[in-house]
Design a protein around this motif. Structure first.
Motif, PDB file in Angstrom:
ATOM      1  N   ARG A  62       0.837  -1.203   0.000  1.00  0.00           N
ATOM      2  CA  ARG A  62       0.000   0.000   0.000  1.00  0.00           C
ATOM      3  C   ARG A  62       0.872   1.254   0.000  1.00  0.00           C
ATOM      4  O   ARG A  62       0.605   2.217  -0.723  1.00  0.00           O
ATOM      5  CB  ARG A  62      -0.944  -0.011   1.211  1.00  0.00           C
ATOM      6  CG  ARG A  62      -1.733   1.271   1.427  1.00  0.00           C
ATOM      7  CD  ARG A  62      -2.469   1.797   0.219  1.00  0.00           C
ATOM      8  NE  ARG A  62      -3.536   0.908  -0.185  1.00  0.00           N
ATOM      9  CZ  ARG A  62      -4.338   1.120  -1.211  1.00  0.00           C
ATOM     10  NH1 ARG A  62      -4.193   2.200  -1.954  1.00  0.00           N
ATOM     11  NH2 ARG A  62      -5.276   0.264  -1.527  1.00  0.00           N
ATOM     12  N   THR A 110       1.722   6.582  -6.937  1.00  0.00           N
ATOM     13  CA  THR A 110       0.596   7.396  -7.399  1.00  0.00           C
ATOM     14  C   THR A 110       0.791   8.863  -7.032  1.00  0.00           C
ATOM     15  O   THR A 110       0.342   9.745  -7.775  1.00  0.00           O
ATOM     16  CB  THR A 110      -0.744   6.875  -6.860  1.00  0.00           C
ATOM     17  OG1 THR A 110      -0.705   6.809  -5.440  1.00  0.00           O
ATOM     18  CG2 THR A 110      -1.053   5.500  -7.437  1.00  0.00           C
ATOM     19  N   GLU A 111       1.465   9.143  -5.927  1.00  0.00           N
ATOM     20  CA  GLU A 111       1.755  10.536  -5.570  1.00  0.00           C
ATOM     21  C   GLU A 111       2.543  11.226  -6.684  1.00  0.00           C
ATOM     22  O   GLU A 111       2.316  12.389  -6.991  1.00  0.00           O
ATOM     23  CB  GLU A 111       2.556  10.601  -4.266  1.00  0.00           C
ATOM     24  CG  GLU A 111       2.984  12.002  -3.907  1.00  0.00           C
ATOM     25  CD  GLU A 111       3.883  12.070  -2.682  1.00  0.00           C
ATOM     26  OE1 GLU A 111       4.546  13.107  -2.531  1.00  0.00           O
ATOM     27  OE2 GLU A 111       3.937  11.111  -1.888  1.00  0.00           O
ATOM     28  N   TRP A 139       2.401   1.692  -3.413  1.00  0.00           N
ATOM     29  CA  TRP A 139       1.368   2.170  -4.337  1.00  0.00           C
ATOM     30  C   TRP A 139       1.120   3.668  -4.124  1.00  0.00           C
ATOM     31  O   TRP A 139       1.050   4.435  -5.077  1.00  0.00           O
ATOM     32  CB  TRP A 139       0.088   1.356  -4.153  1.00  0.00           C
ATOM     33  CG  TRP A 139      -0.910   1.611  -5.219  1.00  0.00           C
ATOM     34  CD1 TRP A 139      -1.033   0.966  -6.422  1.00  0.00           C
ATOM     35  CD2 TRP A 139      -1.943   2.611  -5.203  1.00  0.00           C
ATOM     36  NE1 TRP A 139      -2.077   1.506  -7.144  1.00  0.00           N
ATOM     37  CE2 TRP A 139      -2.648   2.517  -6.418  1.00  0.00           C
ATOM     38  CE3 TRP A 139      -2.333   3.569  -4.276  1.00  0.00           C
ATOM     39  CZ2 TRP A 139      -3.719   3.349  -6.723  1.00  0.00           C
ATOM     40  CZ3 TRP A 139      -3.399   4.411  -4.586  1.00  0.00           C
ATOM     41  CH2 TRP A 139      -4.076   4.278  -5.805  1.00  0.00           C
ATOM     42  N   ASP A 140       1.003   4.076  -2.848  1.00  0.00           N
ATOM     43  CA  ASP A 140       0.806   5.502  -2.537  1.00  0.00           C
ATOM     44  C   ASP A 140       1.966   6.341  -3.065  1.00  0.00           C
ATOM     45  O   ASP A 140       1.761   7.421  -3.629  1.00  0.00           O
ATOM     46  CB  ASP A 140       0.685   5.708  -1.028  1.00  0.00           C
ATOM     47  CG  ASP A 140      -0.606   5.159  -0.443  1.00  0.00           C
ATOM     48  OD1 ASP A 140      -1.539   4.829  -1.222  1.00  0.00           O
ATOM     49  OD2 ASP A 140      -0.666   5.037   0.797  1.00  0.00           O
ATOM     50  N   VAL A 166       5.068   9.360   4.128  1.00  0.00           N
ATOM     51  CA  VAL A 166       3.820   9.994   3.709  1.00  0.00           C
ATOM     52  C   VAL A 166       3.994  11.517   3.728  1.00  0.00           C
ATOM     53  O   VAL A 166       4.678  12.064   4.593  1.00  0.00           O
ATOM     54  CB  VAL A 166       2.611   9.554   4.570  1.00  0.00           C
ATOM     55  CG1 VAL A 166       2.365   8.059   4.441  1.00  0.00           C
ATOM     56  CG2 VAL A 166       2.802   9.939   6.018  1.00  0.00           C
TER      57      VAL A 166
END
Length: 154
Positions: free
Chosen positions: A17, A24-25, A20-21, A87
């Motif tokens: 995850r 995609t960011e 993937w984040d 993040v």
């Protein structure tokens, strides 16, 4: 308080995850999370693969993936920092530094004398992060940058 630890195959879903984040960011093409999870579960069983996970309580907030390969120039393996992600809302709080520190410590425990990473030239913030931690793209005694090339295998 953010905890940083070595991740294992049981963390495959969380790592998938986060990867993937990350992709995609930056609007980079990426496989579906379930595909990434299966790959993480497989490769994290290999002794030449190290992963680090940063968690703030129950929330995953960052990760890194390091691979080791034999090298002719050293007795130990060369390590490659394949991914490092925090993040966005928690950047500039030292989490990336702690993840990187654990990665280098784990690689050193495996006998790795140096670690490599590829960074896009336009990614100034990332380049500044690594340079602040002593990474270079000009080796001592030279006056030219090292470059990474990617080529086809088939």
């Amino acid at each position: 308080m953010t905890e940083v630890r070595r991740a294992g195959a049981g963390d495959a879903a969380v790592l998938a995850r986060l990867l993937w984040d990350f992709n995609t960011e930056f609007e980079t093409e990426v496989d579906d999370v379930d595909v990434l999870e299966a790959r993480f579960a497989r490769i994290l069983e290999l002794p030449a693969v190290l992963a680090v996970l940063a968690e703030d309580g129950p929330d995953p907030v960052g990760f890194a993936l390091v691979t080791l390969r034999p090298a002719i120039w050293f007795d130990g393996p060369v390590s490659q920092l394949d991914e490092l992600y925090v993040v966005p809302a928690l950047r500039d709080r030292g989490i990336g530094t702690r993840v990187l520190d654990l990665c280098t410590a784990l690689a050193r425990e495996q006998g790795s004398p140096e670690m490599h990473i590829n960074v896009d030239e336009v990614d100034v913030d990332t380049r500044r992060f690594y340079e602040r931690h002593g990474w270079v793209n000009v080796e001592d005694g030279t006056d030219y940058r090292m470059l990474c090339y990617v080529g086809p295998t088939g």
